[in-house]
Enzyme design. Structure first.
Site, PDB file in Angstrom:
ATOM      1  N   GLU A  21      60.779  54.619  13.417  1.00 54.84           N
ATOM      2  CA  GLU A  21      61.195  55.181  12.121  1.00 54.84           C
ATOM      3  C   GLU A  21      59.986  55.825  11.466  1.00 54.84           C
ATOM      4  OE1 GLU A  21      62.712  52.196   9.396  1.00 54.84           O
ATOM      5  OE2 GLU A  21      62.191  53.471   7.693  1.00 54.84           O
ATOM      6  N   TYR A  36      56.317  66.065  -0.324  1.00 57.85           N
ATOM      7  CA  TYR A  36      56.539  66.229   1.121  1.00 57.85           C
ATOM      8  C   TYR A  36      55.613  67.256   1.775  1.00 57.85           C
ATOM      9  CZ  TYR A  36      60.674  63.492   0.023  1.00 57.85           C
ATOM     10  OH  TYR A  36      61.507  62.490  -0.405  1.00 57.85           O
ATOM     11  N   ASN A  57      63.300  60.397  11.511  1.00 59.24           N
ATOM     12  CA  ASN A  57      63.111  60.326  10.071  1.00 59.24           C
ATOM     13  C   ASN A  57      64.520  60.329   9.482  1.00 59.24           C
ATOM     14  OD1 ASN A  57      62.685  60.598   7.371  1.00 59.24           O
ATOM     15  ND2 ASN A  57      61.144  62.208   7.542  1.00 59.24           N
ATOM     16  N   PRO A  88      68.893  64.144   6.450  1.00 59.30           N
ATOM     17  CA  PRO A  88      69.322  65.096   5.422  1.00 59.30           C
ATOM     18  C   PRO A  88      68.192  65.608   4.529  1.00 59.30           C
ATOM     19  CG  PRO A  88      70.085  62.881   4.909  1.00 59.30           C
ATOM     20  CD  PRO A  88      69.559  62.849   6.306  1.00 59.30           C
ATOM     21  N   ASN A  89      68.322  66.874   4.192  1.00 54.85           N
ATOM     22  CA  ASN A  89      67.436  67.596   3.261  1.00 54.85           C
ATOM     23  C   ASN A  89      66.076  67.965   3.858  1.00 54.85           C
ATOM     24  OD1 ASN A  89      69.277  67.505   0.956  1.00 54.85           O
ATOM     25  ND2 ASN A  89      68.892  65.311   1.002  1.00 54.85           N
ATOM     26  N   ARG A 119      60.878  71.989  -0.566  1.00 56.86           N
ATOM     27  CA  ARG A 119      61.432  70.775  -1.176  1.00 56.86           C
ATOM     28  C   ARG A 119      60.304  69.897  -1.721  1.00 56.86           C
ATOM     29  NH1 ARG A 119      63.810  65.479   1.982  1.00 56.86           N
ATOM     30  NH2 ARG A 119      64.407  64.351   0.094  1.00 56.86           N
ATOM     31  N   ARG A 137      56.799  54.348  -3.489  1.00 59.01           N
ATOM     32  CA  ARG A 137      57.662  55.197  -4.311  1.00 59.01           C
ATOM     33  C   ARG A 137      58.685  54.347  -5.074  1.00 59.01           C
ATOM     34  NH1 ARG A 137      59.772  60.195  -1.064  1.00 59.01           N
ATOM     35  NH2 ARG A 137      60.345  60.766  -3.213  1.00 59.01           N
ATOM     36  N   ALA A 189      67.118  59.952   3.466  1.00 63.22           N
ATOM     37  CA  ALA A 189      67.761  59.015   2.527  1.00 63.22           C
ATOM     38  C   ALA A 189      68.653  57.991   3.235  1.00 63.22           C
ATOM     39  CB  ALA A 189      68.567  59.787   1.489  1.00 63.22           C
ATOM     40  N   HIS A 197      58.349  58.510   8.254  1.00 61.74           N
ATOM     41  CA  HIS A 197      58.520  59.170   6.958  1.00 61.74           C
ATOM     42  C   HIS A 197      57.281  59.983   6.631  1.00 61.74           C
ATOM     43  CE1 HIS A 197      62.074  56.782   6.194  1.00 61.74           C
ATOM     44  NE2 HIS A 197      61.404  55.764   6.705  1.00 61.74           N
TER      45      HIS A 197
END
Ligand code: DQA
Length: 143
Positions: A98, A23, A74, A10-11, A18, A107, A77, A100
């Site tokens: 996985e 990012y 990825n 998502p996003n 964004r 973070r 969230a 990112h």
């Protein structure tokens, strides 16, 4: 390891605009273009999905499980709380990396937790779009 699913959670469709300080400024289309170029060079075939819906990501994994040899995901969230996505990755049994864009270890505390990590062969974080490229190379090295 010829056929790889690349999945964006998502996003990530808003990449480019964004939170560019976190990012970067590459759009999702540009990231996918670079990944397809890498795949072509390496003789791989990619199927790519971005979805803002947990169920759609899970359905895609189920539907593609017999086609794919491995997965680069990825989970965005969903990384931090989706037991359903974790179970889907474990259920299909494909080697999964996985990835990112940002370094989730540096973070907010909630981002340092991944419920996905333990069902993946590796977690790659903080290298921007290269996290995905490294994910693909990690899968190639397994073969
Ligand atoms: C992300 C990190 C996640 O914490 C966040 O929710 C995202 C993107 C990354 O690529 O850095 O949406 O997965």
């Amino acid at each position: 390891m010829k056929k790889i699913l690349v999945m964006h959670g998502p996003n990530l469709n808003l990449l480019g605009t964004r939170e560019p300080g976190i990012y970067g400024t590459l759009t999702l289309a540009e990231i996918n273009r670079r990944l397809r170029a890498l795949a072509r060079k390496e003789g791989l075939v990619l199927r790519v999905l971005q979805s803002n819906s947990e169920g759609e990501l899970i359905d895609f994994l189920h539907e593609q499980r017999r086609w794919a040899d491995g997965v680069v995901i990825n989970p965005a969230a969903y990384t931090h709380y989706s037991y359903a996505l974790r179970d889907a990755i474990a259920a299909v049994g494909l080697p999964t990396v996985e990835v990112h864009l940002s370094d989730i270890r540096e973070r907010e505390p909630f981002r340092r937790v991944s419920v996905i990590k333990d069902v993946c062969v590796k977690q790659i974080s903080g290298k921007g779009w290269e996290s995905y490229a490294d994910g693909i190379r990690t899968l190639m090295a397994l073969a």
